[in-house]
Write an enzyme that holds these catalytic residues in place. Sequence first.
Site, PDB file in Angstrom:
ATOM      1  N   GLU A 180       0.761  -1.227  -0.220  1.00  0.00           N
ATOM      2  CA  GLU A 180      -0.017   0.043  -0.047  1.00  0.00           C
ATOM      3  C   GLU A 180       0.857   1.298  -0.131  1.00  0.00           C
ATOM      4  O   GLU A 180       0.924   1.854   1.037  1.00  0.00           O
ATOM      5  CB  GLU A 180      -1.101   0.107   1.602  1.00  0.00           C
ATOM      6  CG  GLU A 180      -1.857  -1.032   1.154  1.00  0.00           C
ATOM      7  CD  GLU A 180      -2.801  -1.158   2.694  1.00  0.00           C
ATOM      8  OE1 GLU A 180      -2.420  -0.595   3.466  1.00  0.00           O
ATOM      9  OE2 GLU A 180      -3.772  -1.922   2.193  1.00  0.00           O
ATOM     10  N   GLU A 319      -6.746  -7.033  -1.169  1.00  0.00           N
ATOM     11  CA  GLU A 319      -7.164  -7.127   0.066  1.00  0.00           C
ATOM     12  C   GLU A 319      -8.616  -6.699   0.211  1.00  0.00           C
ATOM     13  O   GLU A 319      -8.735  -5.679  -0.405  1.00  0.00           O
ATOM     14  CB  GLU A 319      -6.634  -6.318   1.235  1.00  0.00           C
ATOM     15  CG  GLU A 319      -4.844  -6.834   1.334  1.00  0.00           C
ATOM     16  CD  GLU A 319      -4.230  -5.737   2.213  1.00  0.00           C
ATOM     17  OE1 GLU A 319      -4.929  -5.411   3.244  1.00  0.00           O
ATOM     18  OE2 GLU A 319      -2.914  -6.043   2.451  1.00  0.00           O
TER      19      GLU A 319
END
Length: 451
Positions: A180, A319
């Site tokens: 991320e 995710e």
Amino acid sequence: MRRILMILLAVGLSTIGMTAQKSAMEVVNAMSPGWNLGNTFEASSGQGALFNNKAGLNAETSWQGTKTTPELIEFVKAQGFRSVRIPCAWVLGHISDATQYTIDKDWMARVREVVDYCIKADLYVVLNDHWDGGWLEEHIADTDQAKVAKNKEVLKAVWTQIAEAFKDYDQRLIFAGLNEPNTEDSPKATTIDNLLAYEQVFIDAVRAVGGKNNDRVLVVQGPSTNIDKTVKYASRFFQLNDPAKNLLAIEVHYYNPWQFWGMEKDESWGKVFYYWGKNNHLSGSQHNATWGEEDTMREQMMAMKTNFVDKGMPVVIGEFGANWRNLSALKSENQAKHDASIRFHYYELHRLCKELGGMVPMTWDINYTNQGGVKGVMTLIDRKNLKIYCKPAMEGIIEAYGKSSGVSRVKIANPESKGVYNLRGQQMADDLSASLPSGIYIYQNEKLTIK
């Protein structure tokens, strides 16, 4: 009491190999649905310092208590999952030589062992450089050129070693360069430039090693893996230079809305959402979702389809998930409505990805079997006991994608034998009169479960 459940489903007994090169789009379409090994291999075992070798192999069970086994991966496959994402730390506690950024050989061997579990189960695998202590993830926006140069040097070294270790693995193994990448709330043009430059270092490092890395699908990450930001800068990702054609995918994550998936308690500015989906609202409750429901989910997925899939770049939703809560202490709330909300949330995301194509959803799973009341927990599988923990979520996934037998590509060592085999093709007994532990087996060309 031992119970033997026969599943009347014929299974093929030979391994189907992968021969012709597949495009990233074909690979991603074969990966759905996907499952995350959670924070298992990104844990630091209490050692927070970077560029050392202090975490060791015990890191695997420092943030969750179950060592990954072939039986766990076989269980995951049996639920219908077709891919496993392995979030992994390298710089955080697994560097044996800080001057050369050398990854500890024992750590690399253990990661490879778990990758092998997945490959032997004929699952696709996404292996990444996760948060990793934030050495790069938290410094994407840095503009100091000396720091940027060092970050590129480290990133190249890490991915060169990983690519070398796995250069003989086929297209079932996918590499994801980052996790991320934090580009702050409103990324500047220089931040996006930096992110894309790091993505290019990753691509170049892997391709330079050669071997089967030339055919490997590589996943690059959108800014903060945020869909809105990624869509805003979509055209920039098609400017990345990859000598291999049609082998890049883009990664985003889907945690939305915050008040449903992660918020733990009511705040002055808003309430926790216990109920999601217009048909799952509880009359009179202050905890019904007021934004971010199925219409928003569809808009977000359509944005990724229009800006990436339709232009030839598939999407890895690396995710996804929502906290499953225990509302039993709240007499005015409704557990069944909440369970239905969880079920629908998981179903709808998976249904949309299946409908739109070119997108693989990968469920996040932390292996902590305590809901903590209304706080909730994002655990799908109880790994210690090989059981489904959050049944509403699993029911939603199965409704969208179905459930695999989990044994369609088992290779039997001695096909002439009529014995009982485990899912690795090893003969366990001559017949069912033997005392066998609980598990999934093959007997006379059928799947059976012994409980």
